[in-house]
Scaffold this motif. Structure first.
Motif, mmCIF file in Angstrom:
data_model
loop_
_atom_site.group_PDB
_atom_site.id
_atom_site.type_symbol
_atom_site.label_atom_id
_atom_site.label_comp_id
_atom_site.label_asym_id
_atom_site.label_seq_id
_atom_site.Cartn_x
_atom_site.Cartn_y
_atom_site.Cartn_z
ATOM 1 N N GLU A 190 0.834 -1.200 0.000
ATOM 2 C CA GLU A 190 0.000 0.000 0.000
ATOM 3 C C GLU A 190 0.873 1.257 0.000
ATOM 4 O O GLU A 190 0.635 2.198 -0.756
ATOM 5 C CB GLU A 190 -0.938 0.005 1.213
ATOM 6 C CG GLU A 190 -2.012 -1.067 1.167
ATOM 7 C CD GLU A 190 -1.543 -2.433 1.679
ATOM 8 O OE1 GLU A 190 -0.364 -2.578 2.098
ATOM 9 O OE2 GLU A 190 -2.355 -3.366 1.630
ATOM 10 N N LEU A 212 2.562 1.900 -3.413
ATOM 11 C CA LEU A 212 1.729 2.572 -4.418
ATOM 12 C C LEU A 212 1.643 4.067 -4.138
ATOM 13 O O LEU A 212 1.728 4.882 -5.060
ATOM 14 C CB LEU A 212 0.339 1.933 -4.456
ATOM 15 C CG LEU A 212 0.307 0.497 -4.986
ATOM 16 C CD1 LEU A 212 -1.075 -0.109 -4.792
ATOM 17 C CD2 LEU A 212 0.729 0.438 -6.441
ATOM 18 N N GLU A 213 1.484 4.437 -2.864
ATOM 19 C CA GLU A 213 1.446 5.857 -2.497
ATOM 20 C C GLU A 213 2.767 6.541 -2.854
ATOM 21 O O GLU A 213 2.779 7.644 -3.398
ATOM 22 C CB GLU A 213 1.174 6.006 -0.993
ATOM 23 C CG GLU A 213 -0.219 5.587 -0.574
ATOM 24 C CD GLU A 213 -0.385 5.551 0.945
ATOM 25 O OE1 GLU A 213 0.489 6.093 1.671
ATOM 26 O OE2 GLU A 213 -1.376 4.977 1.407
ATOM 27 N N VAL A 248 1.038 -5.305 -6.458
ATOM 28 C CA VAL A 248 1.594 -3.959 -6.597
ATOM 29 C C VAL A 248 2.039 -3.724 -8.038
ATOM 30 O O VAL A 248 1.711 -2.697 -8.642
ATOM 31 C CB VAL A 248 2.769 -3.742 -5.622
ATOM 32 C CG1 VAL A 248 3.469 -2.412 -5.901
ATOM 33 C CG2 VAL A 248 2.288 -3.804 -4.171
ATOM 34 N N ARG A 303 -0.940 -3.240 -10.356
ATOM 35 C CA ARG A 303 -1.569 -1.926 -10.177
ATOM 36 C C ARG A 303 -0.721 -0.815 -10.800
ATOM 37 O O ARG A 303 -1.263 0.117 -11.393
ATOM 38 C CB ARG A 303 -1.838 -1.653 -8.699
ATOM 39 C CG ARG A 303 -2.945 -2.538 -8.167
ATOM 40 C CD ARG A 303 -3.328 -2.164 -6.778
ATOM 41 N NE ARG A 303 -4.274 -3.127 -6.226
ATOM 42 C CZ ARG A 303 -4.928 -2.939 -5.114
ATOM 43 N NH1 ARG A 303 -4.746 -1.858 -4.401
ATOM 44 N NH2 ARG A 303 -5.769 -3.853 -4.672
ATOM 45 N N LEU A 304 0.582 -0.914 -10.642
ATOM 46 C CA LEU A 304 1.450 0.083 -11.273
ATOM 47 C C LEU A 304 1.289 0.035 -12.788
ATOM 48 O O LEU A 304 1.174 1.072 -13.445
ATOM 49 C CB LEU A 304 2.916 -0.157 -10.897
ATOM 50 C CG LEU A 304 3.323 0.164 -9.468
ATOM 51 C CD1 LEU A 304 4.742 -0.321 -9.205
ATOM 52 C CD2 LEU A 304 3.200 1.648 -9.176
ATOM 53 N N ASN A 317 -1.891 1.584 -14.214
ATOM 54 C CA ASN A 317 -2.055 3.022 -14.040
ATOM 55 C C ASN A 317 -1.248 3.713 -15.141
ATOM 56 O O ASN A 317 -0.022 3.624 -15.160
ATOM 57 C CB ASN A 317 -1.540 3.427 -12.656
ATOM 58 C CG ASN A 317 -1.681 4.906 -12.393
ATOM 59 O OD1 ASN A 317 -1.617 5.730 -13.289
ATOM 60 N ND2 ASN A 317 -1.863 5.249 -11.128
#
Length: 112
Positions: free
Chosen positions: A34, A37-38, A62, A65-66, A69
């Motif tokens: 988490e 990602l932030e 992770v 998700r990267l 995006n």
């Protein structure tokens, strides 16, 4: 100076990678998925060194998700992990990693 985001839930691994890379790169550390990602959104690193086995979001999640995006999809991700089965490595490439470094970490390998 290029920025590297290092993600690992084990403080010793963060320390070892930090010692190897600190003279050559600006380093950002994240102890879980988490926070990784932030940090990626906030710092826009040039490279992500990512552990796979972490509580919560694992490294595969992770990375996916990267890559999903558009603002971060072009950031290369290298898995740094103790998971050394061919299936693990194949899954890493399937979710978008560009390389796979096995633990224990070798300084000369990481610097390449």
């Amino acid at each position: 100076m290029k920025k590297i985001l290092i993600v690992d839930d084990e403080p010793n691994n963060l320390q070892v990678l930090g010692q190897i890379l600190k003279e050559h790169y600006q380093l950002i550390f994240a102890p879980n998925g988490e926070m990784a990602l932030e940090a990626a959104v906030k710092h826009c690193p040039d490279l992500v060194l990512l552990d796979i086995m972490m509580p919560g979001l694992n490294g595969y999640d992770v990375c996916e998700r990267l890559k999903n995006n558009p603002a971060m999809a072009s950031i290369p991700v290298i898995f740094v992990t103790a998971m050394n089965e061919m299936e693990d490595e194949a899954k890493g490439f399937d979710v978008g990693a560009v390389d796979y470094i096995q633990k224990p970490i070798s300084g000369p390998i990481v610097l390449r």
